[in-house]
Design an enzyme around this catalytic site. Structure first.
Site, PDB file in Angstrom:
ATOM      1  N   TYR A  66      75.809  19.482  47.925  1.00 40.86           N
ATOM      2  CA  TYR A  66      75.356  20.530  47.013  1.00 40.86           C
ATOM      3  C   TYR A  66      76.533  21.032  46.190  1.00 40.86           C
ATOM      4  O   TYR A  66      77.596  21.290  46.731  1.00 40.86           O
ATOM      5  CB  TYR A  66      74.731  21.703  47.788  1.00 40.86           C
ATOM      6  CG  TYR A  66      73.258  21.824  47.460  1.00 40.86           C
ATOM      7  CD1 TYR A  66      72.864  22.154  46.158  1.00 40.86           C
ATOM      8  CD2 TYR A  66      72.288  21.579  48.408  1.00 40.86           C
ATOM      9  CE1 TYR A  66      71.521  22.222  45.827  1.00 40.86           C
ATOM     10  CE2 TYR A  66      70.949  21.638  48.082  1.00 40.86           C
ATOM     11  CZ  TYR A  66      70.574  21.962  46.786  1.00 40.86           C
ATOM     12  OH  TYR A  66      69.254  22.023  46.460  1.00 40.86           O
ATOM     13  N   GLU A  68      76.078  23.356  43.171  1.00 39.23           N
ATOM     14  CA  GLU A  68      75.606  24.226  42.085  1.00 39.23           C
ATOM     15  C   GLU A  68      76.787  24.971  41.476  1.00 39.23           C
ATOM     16  O   GLU A  68      77.696  25.388  42.186  1.00 39.23           O
ATOM     17  CB  GLU A  68      74.574  25.227  42.617  1.00 39.23           C
ATOM     18  CG  GLU A  68      73.202  24.613  42.772  1.00 39.23           C
ATOM     19  CD  GLU A  68      72.202  25.579  43.384  1.00 39.23           C
ATOM     20  OE1 GLU A  68      72.576  26.276  44.336  1.00 39.23           O
ATOM     21  OE2 GLU A  68      71.053  25.622  42.908  1.00 39.23           O
ATOM     22  N   ASP A 243      68.248  15.460  19.424  1.00 38.79           N
ATOM     23  CA  ASP A 243      67.857  14.787  20.662  1.00 38.79           C
ATOM     24  C   ASP A 243      68.009  13.287  20.418  1.00 38.79           C
ATOM     25  O   ASP A 243      67.147  12.648  19.823  1.00 38.79           O
ATOM     26  CB  ASP A 243      66.407  15.147  20.993  1.00 38.79           C
ATOM     27  CG  ASP A 243      65.922  14.471  22.261  1.00 38.79           C
ATOM     28  OD1 ASP A 243      66.681  13.684  22.862  1.00 38.79           O
ATOM     29  OD2 ASP A 243      64.759  14.728  22.647  1.00 38.79           O
ATOM     30  N   THR A 272      69.353  11.131  26.942  1.00 33.46           N
ATOM     31  CA  THR A 272      69.214  10.492  28.237  1.00 33.46           C
ATOM     32  C   THR A 272      70.419   9.560  28.373  1.00 33.46           C
ATOM     33  O   THR A 272      71.103   9.274  27.392  1.00 33.46           O
ATOM     34  CB  THR A 272      67.953   9.611  28.310  1.00 33.46           C
ATOM     35  OG1 THR A 272      68.054   8.611  27.285  1.00 33.46           O
ATOM     36  CG2 THR A 272      66.677  10.398  28.111  1.00 33.46           C
ATOM     37  N   LYS A 275      68.558   4.905  28.449  1.00 36.69           N
ATOM     38  CA  LYS A 275      67.840   4.114  27.444  1.00 36.69           C
ATOM     39  C   LYS A 275      68.858   3.181  26.775  1.00 36.69           C
ATOM     40  O   LYS A 275      69.463   2.366  27.462  1.00 36.69           O
ATOM     41  CB  LYS A 275      67.107   5.036  26.481  1.00 36.69           C
ATOM     42  CG  LYS A 275      66.024   5.866  27.212  1.00 36.69           C
ATOM     43  CD  LYS A 275      65.229   6.762  26.302  1.00 36.69           C
ATOM     44  CE  LYS A 275      64.232   7.590  27.116  1.00 36.69           C
ATOM     45  NZ  LYS A 275      63.506   8.557  26.282  1.00 36.69           N
ATOM     46  N   ARG A 281      69.502   6.609  35.290  1.00 37.25           N
ATOM     47  CA  ARG A 281      68.482   7.543  34.814  1.00 37.25           C
ATOM     48  C   ARG A 281      69.045   8.953  34.877  1.00 37.25           C
ATOM     49  O   ARG A 281      69.380   9.451  35.951  1.00 37.25           O
ATOM     50  CB  ARG A 281      67.257   7.402  35.726  1.00 37.25           C
ATOM     51  CG  ARG A 281      65.992   8.053  35.262  1.00 37.25           C
ATOM     52  CD  ARG A 281      64.795   7.420  35.951  1.00 37.25           C
ATOM     53  NE  ARG A 281      64.602   6.084  35.410  1.00 37.25           N
ATOM     54  CZ  ARG A 281      63.996   5.827  34.246  1.00 37.25           C
ATOM     55  NH1 ARG A 281      63.478   6.800  33.526  1.00 37.25           N
ATOM     56  NH2 ARG A 281      63.885   4.599  33.802  1.00 37.25           N
TER      57      ARG A 281
HETATM   58  C1  LIG Z   1      62.863   9.693  26.628  1.00 37.10           C
HETATM   59  C2  LIG Z   1      63.046  10.923  25.838  1.00 37.10           C
HETATM   60  C3  LIG Z   1      63.211  12.166  26.454  1.00 37.10           C
HETATM   61  C4  LIG Z   1      62.950  12.406  27.920  1.00 37.10           C
HETATM   62  O1  LIG Z   1      63.717  11.749  28.819  1.00 37.10           O
HETATM   63  P1  LIG Z   1      63.322  11.748  30.383  1.00 37.10           P
HETATM   64  O2  LIG Z   1      64.562  11.248  31.031  1.00 37.10           O
HETATM   65  O3  LIG Z   1      62.149  10.875  30.522  1.00 37.10           O
HETATM   66  O4  LIG Z   1      63.023  13.151  30.779  1.00 37.10           O
HETATM   67  C5  LIG Z   1      63.502  13.259  25.660  1.00 37.10           C
HETATM   68  N1  LIG Z   1      63.603  13.127  24.331  1.00 37.10           N
HETATM   69  C6  LIG Z   1      63.424  11.958  23.695  1.00 37.10           C
HETATM   70  C7  LIG Z   1      63.552  11.898  22.217  1.00 37.10           C
HETATM   71  C8  LIG Z   1      63.119  10.825  24.426  1.00 37.10           C
HETATM   72  O5  LIG Z   1      62.904   9.673  23.787  1.00 37.10           O
END
Ligand SMILES: *Cc1c(COP(=O)(O)O)cnc(C)c1O
Length: 479
Positions: A66, A68, A243, A272, A275, A281
């Site tokens: 932990y 935090e 994002d 993320t 991707k 992840r």
């Molecule tokens: C995939 C994605 C997310 C969310 O990611 P998770 O790891 O699935 O929570 C947020 N914003 C965009 C633009 C995404 O493509």
């Protein structure tokens, strides 16, 4: 490689044996997942294959701690090693992206976005309110002050790309917390070109006056001009939040530079790590110095204990992404998407925006008389894994859709190049041409109904298997 591969093979075999003795179904599912991943053409634009070092980093006792709090300032004793892990991850993220500040704790993309939203609210709304009220911290507020502050939080406005134009749920969609915690208005794309219309966006923003302008997408096959986004944000006094969950790998790999690189223009950037960035992840938030302190309060604002093992794997993946080979990879991802798009267009498939200049392609399968769901299922029967996706103003709604989204990050990791992606375009077209819709009875949404012409699935699977065998996943790893 072969020494490494055989060592890893034996490590994983033994580990799965141990897991099997505790819960055989989990060992079996883990083995089956590797076979499945190896045996299909993975075109899901948001997926990838992390390296074995990244995967192995996640399987350790760093998970047991932990921690935090923040680096050097934890609410638990004995966090020195997690401090190191988080510090290395953040350092690689800052260096890789040229960001002033990086926060490696978010567990996922959505967590990263929540941290971003709340840090912006805290910087733009809470801090000035505390000052106005003569309070040092929220602990100094009376119950009435709290009520007023909550009302102020809940009346804020956010503007992001609409879901059917390619935005994400977290950009203000009404069934997501972002659509409930903010007043929201979305922007779409030009009906003629399918592209973001920056002039219209500016006019809408002037009218709506958002506190936060969100740029970024999950299904928009084009690059974004972040300098324009910055101008629009500045014109209305909004914080620019980018994002880059989908395209972080193209930023890391220096494919998106200049006005296409969000880091120099945005106040806060979330992503993320799993991707196109090809890590574990997880999530990551980058920020300017101005927003750093409020992002750093992600825990306790939004998060609990960070995942030490995943932050460690982020550090390893980010170190990989700082190697020159990753730039070669990212460029190949973009080049391959272009080849794939050209191959589809040449064979008569309609694409939203008429092509791509990032890592993804959005097929409009309406001209085949199919819904996205029928196309997705027919492709899956044929060994091609994709996902259905809305097209702008989708006539079939968000469940059936009219689009299929595909992307190149995963298969590029396997080594696919131009020749292979052109072949993939041929296979996809062949499946679509050989799929006939079967009307679904009104009010009976069940399975996707379609007929696949005899032999199509078998023929496609055989061709896919050939491509996959020539580009093995985790070569040498035998369980
Ligand atoms: C995939 C994605 C997310 C969310 O990611 P998770 O790891 O699935 O929570 C947020 N914003 C965009 C633009 C995404 O493509």
């Amino acid at each position: 490689m072969s020494d490494f591969a055989s060592t890893v093979s034996s490590i994983y075999s033994q580990a799965l044996g141990v897991i099997e003795s505790v819960e055989p179904r989990i060992a079996a599912a883990t083995r089956a997942e590797l076979s499945d991943q190896r045996a299909s053409l993975k075109l899901i634009a948001s997926e990838n294959y992390a390296s074995l070092p990244v995967l192995m980093t996640m399987g350790t006792w760093l998970s047991d701690k932990y921690a935090e709090g923040t680096i050097g300032h934890r609410f638990y004793a004995g966090c020195q090693n997690i401090d190191t892990v988080e510090d290395v991850a953040a350092e690689h993220a800052r260096e890789l992206f040229g960001a002033e500040y990086a926060y490696a704790q978010p567990h996922s993309g959505i967590d990263a976005n929540l941290v971003a939203y709340w840090s912006i609210l805290s910087h733009r709304i809470e801090s000035p309110a505390l000052e106005r009220l003569g309070a040092k911290t929220v602990n100094d507020l009376t119950e009435a002050d709290w009520e007023a502050l909550r009302a102020e939080f809940n009346s804020q406005r956010v503007m992001g790309m609409s879901l059917d134009a390619g935005g994400h749920l977290t950009h203000g969609f009404r069934h997501n917390i972002s659509g409930k915690m903010f007043r929201q208005r979305s922007y779409g794309t030009n009906p003629g070109t399918g592209l973001i219309d920056y002039d219209k966006l500016l006019a809408d923003a002037r009218e709506f006056k958002p506190l936060i302008l969100v740029a970024g997408y999950s299904a928009y096959p084009r690059r974004v001009n972040f300098a324009r986004m910055r101008e629009i944000a500045d014109a209305v006094g909004a914080t620019l939040f980018v994002d880059m969950a989908h395209f972080a790998g193209l930023v890391a790999g220096k494919v998106f530079t200049g006005e296409e690189d969000p880091i120099p223009y945005a106040d806060v950037v979330a992503t993320t790590t799993h991707k196109s960035l090809r890590g574990p992840r997880g999530g990551l938030v980058l920020a300017t110095k101005e927003y750093a302190a409020s992002v750093d309060r992600g825990c306790p604002m939004v998060l609990g204990g960070p995942l030490g093992h995943v932050m460690a794997a982020k550090a390893v993946a980010l170190a990989e992404a700082r190697q020159p080979a990753f730039q070669t990879y990212a460029q190949a991802v973009a080049d391959n998407a272009k080849t794939l798009a050209d191959g589809l267009l040449r064979r008569g498939v309609n694409l939203v925006t008429g092509g791509t200049d990032n890592h993804l392609v959005l097929l409009d399968v309406g001209s085949f008389g199919l819904t996205g769901r029928q196309a997705e299922s027919a492709l899956l029967d044929s060994g091609i894994v994709t996902n259905r996706n809305s097209v702008p103003n989708d006539p079939n709604g968000a469940w059936y859709t009219t689009g299929v989204r595909i992307g190149t990050p995963a298969l590029t990791t396997r080594g696919f190049g131009a020749a292979e992606f052109d072949r993939v375009a041929e296979l996809i077209t062949d499946v679509l041409k050989n799929t006939t819709p079967v009307a679904t009875a009104a009010g009976a949404p069940g399975k996707a109904r379609y007929d696949l012409a005899e032999g199509t699935a078998e023929r496609t699977r055989a061709a896919a298997a050939e491509l996959l065998a020539a580009n093995p996943l985790y070569p040498g790893l035998e369980l």
